[in-house]
Scaffold this motif. Structure first.
Motif, mmCIF file in Angstrom:
data_model
loop_
_atom_site.group_PDB
_atom_site.id
_atom_site.type_symbol
_atom_site.label_atom_id
_atom_site.label_comp_id
_atom_site.label_asym_id
_atom_site.label_seq_id
_atom_site.Cartn_x
_atom_site.Cartn_y
_atom_site.Cartn_z
ATOM 1 N N UNK A 1 25.838 -34.745 37.502
ATOM 2 C CA UNK A 1 26.629 -35.631 38.109
ATOM 3 C C UNK A 1 27.451 -36.282 37.247
ATOM 4 N N UNK A 2 27.132 -35.946 35.614
ATOM 5 C CA UNK A 2 28.164 -36.438 34.846
ATOM 6 C C UNK A 2 28.086 -37.822 34.615
ATOM 7 N N UNK A 3 26.711 -38.322 34.722
ATOM 8 C CA UNK A 3 26.192 -39.783 34.640
ATOM 9 C C UNK A 3 25.555 -40.170 33.430
ATOM 10 N N UNK A 4 25.655 -41.217 33.022
ATOM 11 C CA UNK A 4 24.526 -41.659 32.031
ATOM 12 C C UNK A 4 23.702 -42.735 32.674
ATOM 13 N N UNK B 1 9.319 -35.543 30.952
ATOM 14 C CA UNK B 1 9.493 -34.306 31.378
ATOM 15 C C UNK B 1 11.026 -34.469 32.300
ATOM 16 N N UNK B 2 12.133 -34.585 31.820
ATOM 17 C CA UNK B 2 13.362 -35.105 32.608
ATOM 18 C C UNK B 2 13.995 -33.701 32.896
ATOM 19 N N UNK B 3 13.806 -32.594 32.427
ATOM 20 C CA UNK B 3 14.342 -31.200 32.671
ATOM 21 C C UNK B 3 14.403 -30.816 34.062
ATOM 22 N N UNK B 4 13.023 -31.362 34.746
ATOM 23 C CA UNK B 4 13.053 -31.112 36.461
ATOM 24 C C UNK B 4 13.900 -31.871 37.192
ATOM 25 N N UNK B 5 14.877 -33.134 36.511
ATOM 26 C CA UNK B 5 15.939 -33.584 37.280
ATOM 27 C C UNK B 5 17.105 -33.111 36.867
ATOM 28 N N UNK B 6 17.360 -32.163 35.817
ATOM 29 C CA UNK B 6 18.300 -31.726 35.444
ATOM 30 C C UNK B 6 19.009 -32.772 34.460
ATOM 31 N N UNK B 7 18.244 -33.455 33.669
ATOM 32 C CA UNK B 7 18.623 -34.577 32.647
ATOM 33 C C UNK B 7 18.493 -34.007 31.473
#
Length: 100
Positions: free
Chosen positions: A83-86, A54-60
């Motif tokens: 944050x425009x990060x990978x 569930x990565x949506x909770x972290x805006x991922x």
């Protein structure tokens, strides 16, 4: 509350910047996000997984979820939209079958 640590160094011709920054908030957030590697891709449960990711909770956004069936190791590649990060997170096996 300490949220940043600044280390000042002598200028060097080999370095682009003389200031290195460690942000405690970013490190804590990455630690929290790294736990997502213990969860499975939707619809693809594994023996050692803790449920669905569930990565949506972290805006991922999940870019890739790599699972090696032979040794039950996982790698998770995420894109941080804010944050425009990978982000790449790994976990080893969480089942005892491969510890011998």
């Amino acid at each position: 509350l300490l949220t940043q640590f600044h280390k000042f160094e002598e200028p060097s011709s080999q370095k682009l910047s003389s200031l290195s920054t460690f942000c405690l908030e970013t490190a804590a957030w990455l630690l929290e996000v790294s736990w997502q590697s213990y969860y499975d891709a939707p619809g693809k449960p594994t023996e050692g997984g803790w449920g669905e990711i569930a990565v949506e909770q972290h805006s991922l956004r999940e870019v890739a979820h790599i699972h090696n069936e032979d040794n039950a190791c996982h790698a998770l590649v995420l894109k941080d939209r804010r944050r425009n990060r990978l982000i790449v997170a790994f976990r080893g096996t969480s089942c005892g079958n491969h510890w011998n």
